[in-house]
Write an enzyme that holds these catalytic residues in place. Structure first.
Site, PDB file in Angstrom:
ATOM      1  CD  GLU A 180      -3.266   0.730   1.905  1.00  0.00           C
ATOM      2  OE1 GLU A 180      -3.363  -0.376   2.456  1.00  0.00           O
ATOM      3  OE2 GLU A 180      -4.159   1.591   1.950  1.00  0.00           O
ATOM      4  CD  GLU A 226      -4.132  -0.198   9.193  1.00  0.00           C
ATOM      5  OE1 GLU A 226      -3.496  -1.262   9.084  1.00  0.00           O
ATOM      6  OE2 GLU A 226      -4.722   0.358   8.248  1.00  0.00           O
TER       7      GLU A 226
HETATM    8  C1  BGC Z   1      -5.044   3.034   5.141  1.00  0.00           C
HETATM    9  C2  BGC Z   1      -5.559   4.081   6.082  1.00  0.00           C
HETATM   10  C3  BGC Z   1      -6.350   4.956   5.192  1.00  0.00           C
HETATM   11  C4  BGC Z   1      -7.559   4.118   4.847  1.00  0.00           C
HETATM   12  C5  BGC Z   1      -8.674   4.797   4.163  1.00  0.00           C
HETATM   13  C6  BGC Z   1      -6.213   2.197   4.742  1.00  0.00           C
HETATM   14  O1  BGC Z   1      -5.878   1.132   3.953  1.00  0.00           O
HETATM   15  O2  BGC Z   1      -3.997   2.305   5.647  1.00  0.00           O
HETATM   16  O3  BGC Z   1      -4.714   4.563   6.969  1.00  0.00           O
HETATM   17  O4  BGC Z   1      -6.619   6.208   5.641  1.00  0.00           O
HETATM   18  O5  BGC Z   1      -7.174   2.974   4.135  1.00  0.00           O
HETATM   19  O6  BGC Z   1      -9.756   4.471   4.848  1.00  0.00           O
END
Ligand code: BGC
Length: 941
Positions: A511, A787
């Site tokens: 990501e 997270e």
């Molecule tokens: C990310 C988040 C991001 C979110 C959006 C995730 O996959 O890691 O931090 O803001 O997606 O909802």
């Protein structure tokens, strides 16, 4: 007057007339910077801005005037001749962003400069030490170079993994070299070498941008790397963000504006001692191969390096490249827009030794670095040529001591190295980075015709290299509570881990995107910790580059709109909130000028879609208060009711962004806009209250998050605020004293608890050790912020591997609360860039002392308080040319002392005219020791 008479008499006595300028014994000008950078090379801003800091041991010191000299050679500067610009003595207290006002600067111009300032008494400082900058290639025509590549690089979207492209040529330099600079860029990533030496220490260049809009170039001084005679210049091209699959851009055609096709461009300008110039550029004279040792390289998947294919000496002269092919000219890049990389490059900032080496199964070795970090490893490998070693990187271990990789999703984070010689070799991958604490190293037995034992690593074979966009770290923090110290360390490490060209969400899985909602929440914490000005100025350009023609901001930047709608509340709003914070912290008005129209288009878009002023339509991707309490997997925990209704969150952000746009307009002198948006903010607030807020202060949904947002964004009438705050606190009961907030509201909840008289509740949340809390992460051995609140729970195990990073800064936004209320440092919106600021520490949570220092754009600010018996002591430093309001936790203003004396005895400290609440003082620059009686923390109102 006395001073003038004395100097006249002195001058007459010594027979001198006019009297010499008498340098201030005290004021010094230091840390000269151009466009936020120290001695930058390749600046493409036609009128660069110059800044400096002042130091002084005298209280109440100010700058009353300055004079800047800019010259095209250092000798002229020594003679005080500003051959390019002499600003003359300018009566001004400005020390940041002074716009260059001299002779127009051409591409490649070299500029030396120095400054002197006049102090509060009109005495000049000595001249500063000289600094310099050089101009870049301002127009495309100035490159006079072609993009080149290997003939196979021209294939669109060639199926990977692809070996690196290697390019080289030789050239002769006929006379001794005076100086040489090289301008260079490439796609996807390039590394430049001259005569066997790597040029510069920047990694992963050129960094991530919307490449069809702009590609960053670097400029290096390479005078020392060249010599008369035959020279060789060489480059390696890898893939990086441009050339490989990148999150959120799934369609290959959409993914890469140039179809993932590589290219390289360079211009080397050499000035010879005989006064002539020589230029070496990329053109058809270069040669290329893809047969070198880097067989594949990917940011997500790591590098495959086969040392048996290494070509020793290929970056130096006299290498036999007869088997290489002539390069192809990369026409597909001919129109590319090359711009200077304004922010600090990614580089190795720290080396980190492992704390242990274990063998969970025979032949598998797992290094523990003791710290979740981001970068890569350097490893010493012994064995015969052909010996193969594989390094896999992970953030966590499974219970059996093997590495846990499920949360990396599609990213393999694996480097493979094959030895090319029988000597000990040192390997470090190039075109990749990993997020990890653990490294599994496996040496493979190799038996083609001869048995080779597997490599057995030793603990000192491996070192972790922390690599990140090298924005300077500008603060230090410590307090009497080790838990808070640990949390602040976790936050710092998380920030180091998420600055790789863009502010990312995470550094390990497939990501690593510039998620706007995350930096929006985290931005003030980020700025307390690092000088983010240049980094964010670059990224805000990425944000503008990814804005839709209808005004919609993306969810992450750079972003391709083919898959994502964009325009999500709190995420898209980063396009308004982040530039405003940059302005608050660094006074960057030019950034506001460049950005204002874009911000305006965004809030106008939301307004056009929601003319009734409640943002209920076009809610983008509906992330809402991401990872709020409803997403937790915890026994006896309510599984619904924590999530704020989406329209409440959206309308709150709509109001907040509109209010910020009004403030931006006011700063820029767009008075009509300022009035329109101020008015609209008021109307949105009314609509918000009418639609969602009851007379008793409950807000639709009755969530902690909803109260935190409405309070934080000042949407509630004064009489409703205390009621809403009570409801916010009442909501802890439902969650057994915990937060039920997500990434958009956890820090806002903390800030509003303190602002509304519930400071001890905020401290209590910080002290919790159960899910959800920061203390729980720490209890589980976290060294970076997770997270998810429940990323790992003993007994239950890991959260869903589909989304479970252990290095995510969003929940680290609580650092802002620690800085604002434990250290007590608060920027002042009315006088941005710390021209004036507030120091207001609030003891609580059993803390007995805390200290923080912050290197602002105006110099070092310090706040250090401690409780000694029944006295509260506070040491404060205010940089020259700035002022502060210092507020002490005492109702008894008469007992406050400064340096052990009554306030009235200190001419630089006065009661603050605009404050009624506590013992608050207007303080001029300097260092002061305040004290007041201490009878324990104030009761929660
Ligand atoms: C990310 C988040 C991001 C979110 C959006 C995730 O996959 O890691 O931090 O803001 O997606 O909802």
């Amino acid at each position: 007057m006395l001073r003038i008479v004395t100097s006249l008499i002195a001058a007459l006595l010594w027979g001198l007339w006019p009297p010499p300028a008498h340098a201030s014994a005290d004021l010094r000008v230091r840390e000269l910077r151009c466009e936020y950078r120290t001695k930058p090379l390749g600046v493409d801003v036609r009128e660069p801005r110059l800044s400096w800091k002042l130091s002084s041991s005298v209280r109440g010191q100010r700058q009353t005037a300055y004079r800047i000299l800019v010259a095209d050679n250092p000798a002229a500067l020594d003679d005080e001749r500003g051959t390019l610009w002499d600003s003359g003595k300018v009566a001004s207290d400005q020390t940041i962003h002074v716009v260059y006002g001299g002779t127009p600067l051409k591409s490649g111009a070299r500029c030396w400069w120095k400054v002197r300032a006049w102090d509060a008494h009109g005495e000049p400082s000595p001249w500063s030490a000289p600094a310099s900058w050089s101009m870049g290639l301002i127009g495309p025509a100035d490159w006079q170079a072609a993009w080149i590549a290997h003939a196979r690089d021209a294939q669109i979207n060639e199926a990977g993994p692809l070996p690196a492209t290697m390019l080289r040529r030789e050239f002769s330099v006929t006379a001794p070299i005076e100086q040489a600079r090289v301008y260079v860029s490439g796609l996807g990533l390039y590394e430049l070498h001259l005569n066997g030496h790597r040029v510069g220490d920047a990694l992963l260049t050129p960094e991530f941008t919307s490449y069809d809009r702009r590609i960053l170039y670097q400029c290096y001084d390479v005078t020392e790397l060249l010599a008369t005679g035959v020279n060789a210049v060489a480059a390696i091209l890898g893939d990086g963000w441009h050339g490989e699959y990148f999150f959120g851009m799934p369609l290959r055609q959409h993914q890469r504006p140039f179809g993932g096709r590589r290219g390289f461009i360079m211009r080397l300008d050499i000035e010879l001692a005989d006064g002539t110039r020589q230029t070496v550029v990329t053109n058809g004279d270069w040669k290329a191969t893809r047969n070198g040792p880097i067989r594949a390289a990917s940011l997500y998947d790591g590098e495959q390096y086969d040392g048996r294919l290494a070509m020793p000496g290929w970056t130096a002269a006299d290498f036999d490249d007869r088997l290489w092919q002539p390069v192809a000219v990369a026409e597909y890049l001919a129109g590319a827009n090359l711009v200077w990389q304004r922010h600090e490059p990614i580089r190795v900032t720290q080396e980190w030794q492992p704390i242990s080496l274990a063998q969970p199964t025979p032949g598998m070795h797992v290094f523990d670095l003791g710290q979740n970090l981001v970068g890569r490893c350097r490893i010493k490998v012994r064995g015969l040529a052909g010996t193969k070693v594989r390094l896999r990187h992970a953030e966590r271990l499974n219970e059996d001591g093997t590495i846990y990789t499920a949360n990396l999703r599609g990213a393999t984070q694996t480097d493979t190295f094959i030895k090319g010689t029988n000597e000990e070799e040192v390997y470090e991958p190039r075109f990749t980075y990993h997020g990890f604490r653990y490294v599994e190293v496996t040496g493979e037995e190799h038996k083609p015709w001869l048995y080779m034992p597997a490599y057995q690593p030793r603990q000192d074979d491996l070192v972790g290299l922390v690599a990140r966009s090298a924005a300077p770290e500008v603060s230090e923090f410590e307090c009497s509570d080790e838990r808070i110290n640990h949390l602040m360390k976790m936050i710092s490490w998380t920030q180091r881990g998420n600055m790789h060209s863009i502010p990312t969400d995470c550094p390990q899985r497939d990501e690593r995107a510039g998620w706007m909602g995350d930096i929006q929440a985290y931005s003030q914490t980020a700025m307390f910790h690092m000088d983010m000005a240049a980094f964010l100025a670059k990224w805000l350009q990425d944000v503008r580059d990814s804005q839709m023609p209808d005004g919609r901001y993306p969810n992450f930047a750079p972003m391709d709109h083919a898959r994502w709608k964009g325009g999500t509340p709190a995420w898209a709003d980063a396009g308004v909130i982040v530039p405003w914070r940059v302005y608050q912290n660094y006074g960057d008005q030019r950034l506001l000028e460049e950005h204002y129209d874009s911000a305006r288009r965004w809030i106008d878009f939301v307004h056009a879609k929601n003319p009734n002023l409640l943002w209920e339509r076009d809610l983008g991707n509906k992330f809402n208060d991401w990872l709020n309490g409803d997403t937790l997997e915890k026994e006896n925990w309510p599984d619904s009711g924590a999530e704020v209704p989406p329209q409440v969150l959206a309308t709150a952000f709509f109001a907040h962004s509109t209010e910020i746009a009004a403030k931006m307009a006011a700063v820029l002198g767009h008075d009509q806009d300022a009035e329109t948006y101020r008015q609209r903010f008021a109307e949105i607030s009314v609509a918000f209250n009418d639609a969602y807020v009851s007379e008793d202060g409950t807000i639709r949904g009755d969530t902690q998050a909803g109260y935190a947002l409405a309070l934080r964004f000042n949407l509630l009438p004064a009489e409703i605020r205390p009621l809403a705050a009570q409801h916010m606190v009442r909501q802890f009961e439902r969650y057994d004293g915990h937060m039920s907030t997500g990434i958009q509201t956890s820090h806002r909840l903390m800030l509003e608890l303190t602002r509304n008289g519930y400071h001890d509740h905020a401290h209590r949340l910080l002290q919790l050790k159960t899910v959800p809390s920061w203390g729980f992460m720490a209890e589980q051995g976290a060294t970076t912020v997770w997270e998810r609140w429940d990323g790992y729970v003993p007994g239950r195990g890991f959260q869903s591997p589909r989304m479970n990073s252990f290095n995510h800064w969003a929940l680290g936004s609580v650092g802002e609360w620690v800085w604002r209320h434990v250290v007590g440092l608060n920027p002042d919106e009315a006088q941005p860039s710390y021209k004036h600021f507030v120091i207001e520490p609030r003891p609580g949570g059993g803390l007995t002392w805390a200290r923080g220092s912050y290197d602002s754009v105006r110099g070092r600010i310090e706040s250090h308080w401690r409780i000694e018996g029944n006295r509260f002591r506070l040491r404060v430093s205010v940089p020259p040319n700035a002022t502060a309001t210092v507020s002490l936790p005492s109702e008894d203003a008469h007992s406050v002392t400064v340096d052990g004396k009554a306030i009235a005895d200190c001419p630089n400290v006065k009661p603050a005219p605009d404050r009624e609440d506590r013992s608050a003082y207007a303080v001029q620059s300097g260092t002061y020791e305040f004290a007041c009686p201490w009878a324990g923390p104030r009761k929660v109102e």
